[in-house]
Motif scaffolding. Sequence first.
Motif, short mmCIF file in Angstrom:
data_model
loop_
_atom_site.label_atom_id
_atom_site.label_comp_id
_atom_site.label_asym_id
_atom_site.label_seq_id
_atom_site.Cartn_x
_atom_site.Cartn_y
_atom_site.Cartn_z
N ALA A 1 2.89 -20.98 -3.29
CA ALA A 1 1.67 -20.72 -4.05
C ALA A 1 1.37 -19.23 -4.13
O ALA A 1 0.96 -18.72 -5.18
N PHE A 2 1.59 -18.50 -3.04
CA PHE A 2 1.34 -17.06 -3.05
C PHE A 2 2.39 -16.33 -3.88
O PHE A 2 2.09 -15.29 -4.48
N LEU A 3 3.61 -16.82 -3.91
CA LEU A 3 4.62 -16.23 -4.79
C LEU A 3 4.22 -16.38 -6.25
O LEU A 3 4.38 -15.45 -7.05
N VAL A 4 3.67 -17.53 -6.60
CA VAL A 4 3.19 -17.75 -7.96
C VAL A 4 2.00 -16.84 -8.26
O VAL A 4 1.89 -16.26 -9.35
N ALA A 5 1.09 -16.69 -7.26
CA ALA A 5 -0.06 -15.81 -7.44
C ALA A 5 0.40 -14.37 -7.66
O ALA A 5 -0.20 -13.63 -8.47
N ALA A 6 1.45 -13.95 -6.95
CA ALA A 6 1.99 -12.60 -7.14
C ALA A 6 2.49 -12.43 -8.56
O ALA A 6 2.28 -11.37 -9.19
N TYR A 7 3.14 -13.45 -9.09
CA TYR A 7 3.63 -13.38 -10.47
C TYR A 7 2.46 -13.29 -11.45
O TYR A 7 2.52 -12.52 -12.43
N ILE A 8 1.39 -14.05 -11.19
CA ILE A 8 0.23 -14.02 -12.08
C ILE A 8 -0.40 -12.63 -12.11
O ILE A 8 -0.73 -12.10 -13.18
N ILE A 9 -0.56 -12.02 -10.93
CA ILE A 9 -1.13 -10.68 -10.87
C ILE A 9 -0.22 -9.68 -11.58
O ILE A 9 -0.67 -8.82 -12.36
N ILE B 1 -8.29 -5.08 -8.86
CA ILE B 1 -7.79 -6.47 -8.83
C ILE B 1 -6.41 -6.57 -9.47
O ILE B 1 -5.42 -6.87 -8.80
N PHE B 2 -6.34 -6.31 -10.78
CA PHE B 2 -5.05 -6.42 -11.47
C PHE B 2 -4.30 -5.10 -11.35
O PHE B 2 -4.22 -4.31 -12.30
N ILE B 3 -3.76 -4.87 -10.15
CA ILE B 3 -2.93 -3.69 -9.90
C ILE B 3 -1.61 -4.14 -9.30
O ILE B 3 -1.52 -5.21 -8.67
N GLU B 4 -0.59 -3.33 -9.49
CA GLU B 4 0.75 -3.69 -9.03
C GLU B 4 0.82 -3.83 -7.51
O GLU B 4 1.59 -4.63 -6.98
N GLN B 5 -0.02 -3.07 -6.80
CA GLN B 5 -0.02 -3.13 -5.34
C GLN B 5 -0.42 -4.52 -4.84
O GLN B 5 0.18 -5.05 -3.90
N ASN B 6 -1.43 -5.13 -5.47
CA ASN B 6 -1.84 -6.48 -5.08
C ASN B 6 -0.72 -7.48 -5.31
O ASN B 6 -0.49 -8.39 -4.50
N ALA B 7 -0.02 -7.34 -6.43
CA ALA B 7 1.11 -8.23 -6.72
C ALA B 7 2.19 -8.09 -5.65
O ALA B 7 2.76 -9.09 -5.18
N LEU C 1 0.96 -9.66 -2.28
CA LEU C 1 1.01 -11.12 -2.33
C LEU C 1 2.45 -11.63 -2.31
O LEU C 1 2.75 -12.67 -1.71
N LEU C 2 3.34 -10.90 -2.97
CA LEU C 2 4.76 -11.27 -2.96
C LEU C 2 5.31 -11.21 -1.54
O LEU C 2 5.97 -12.15 -1.07
N TYR C 3 5.05 -10.10 -0.84
CA TYR C 3 5.55 -9.95 0.52
C TYR C 3 4.92 -10.98 1.45
O TYR C 3 5.59 -11.51 2.35
N TYR C 4 3.63 -11.27 1.23
CA TYR C 4 2.95 -12.30 2.04
C TYR C 4 3.66 -13.65 1.87
O TYR C 4 3.95 -14.34 2.85
N LEU D 1 6.72 -14.21 0.86
CA LEU D 1 8.07 -14.17 1.41
C LEU D 1 8.06 -14.28 2.94
O LEU D 1 8.92 -14.95 3.52
N ILE D 2 7.10 -13.62 3.57
CA ILE D 2 7.00 -13.71 5.03
C ILE D 2 6.68 -15.14 5.46
O ILE D 2 7.27 -15.66 6.42
N GLN D 3 5.76 -15.78 4.75
CA GLN D 3 5.42 -17.17 5.08
C GLN D 3 6.62 -18.09 4.84
O GLN D 3 6.86 -19.03 5.61
N PHE D 4 7.37 -17.82 3.79
CA PHE D 4 8.58 -18.60 3.52
C PHE D 4 9.59 -18.40 4.64
O PHE D 4 10.22 -19.35 5.12
N PHE D 5 9.77 -17.14 5.08
CA PHE D 5 10.67 -16.83 6.18
C PHE D 5 10.23 -17.55 7.45
O PHE D 5 11.06 -18.12 8.18
N ALA D 6 8.92 -17.52 7.73
CA ALA D 6 8.40 -18.16 8.94
C ALA D 6 8.63 -19.66 8.91
O ALA D 6 8.91 -20.28 9.94
N ALA D 7 8.50 -20.25 7.73
CA ALA D 7 8.66 -21.70 7.62
C ALA D 7 10.11 -22.14 7.73
O ALA D 7 10.43 -23.14 8.37
#
Length: 208
Positions: free
Chosen positions: A186-194, A127-133, A136-139, A141-147
């Motif tokens: 929200a996912f960018l914030v979640a990436a920061y939390i992880i 769960i708390f691994i750098e890969q998940n962060a 989530l960060l890339y997710y 950013l992609i959603q931000f790009f799409a929007a």
Amino acid sequence: MRLLQRLTNERFARSAAGVVKGACYFVIGFLVLCTVLSFLGRQTFTLHSKTGTYERAICAEEDHGRHSRSMTVYTGDDIHVWTDDGDQIEPAVRIGLSVLYAVNTIPMVLAFWLLSRVFSNVQNGRIFIEQNASFLLYYGLIQFFAAVFVPFIKLAVCGVVSRISDGGLSIGTGGNLFEQLFPSIAFLVAAYIIHYGVHLQDEVDHTL
């Protein structure tokens, strides 16, 4: 309180993560299928021709007046096609329609694949691994790009198609900007939390 404990225990969380991972794979497969249908001419749009205006026209059928439309896809945008050659749609316009759909789905495919990787890690107890962060960060950013940027790409595609064809292609898009923008933040914030959780875990491990 007991219900909350049941919903937040490790066993339930892992099982739920596995279900959501499977759902992500299903969505990816569905998006790929829809993209293929678009390239096969099964995308609906509004056609303006000499014979009339057809609100649910598709490239794969010549009789645009029929209302029955099976196995068709729709981007959610307001797409209009103009043609000067009867009801025949030019190849450039056909390609432009497929590109519009691909521009819409490719970021979503990438985003859901990244999300599936996160839930796969959670299912396996990581769960708390750098890969998940990172995922989530890339997710986010992609959603931000799409929007923010995908609507401008769609407008550019329509502009190019209208220039190189005798007919025209236009699109009304970007109406769901805020619906996409807020989840991406929200996912960018979640990436920061992880990421912060990983940092704290490293400090604890070094302290011990």
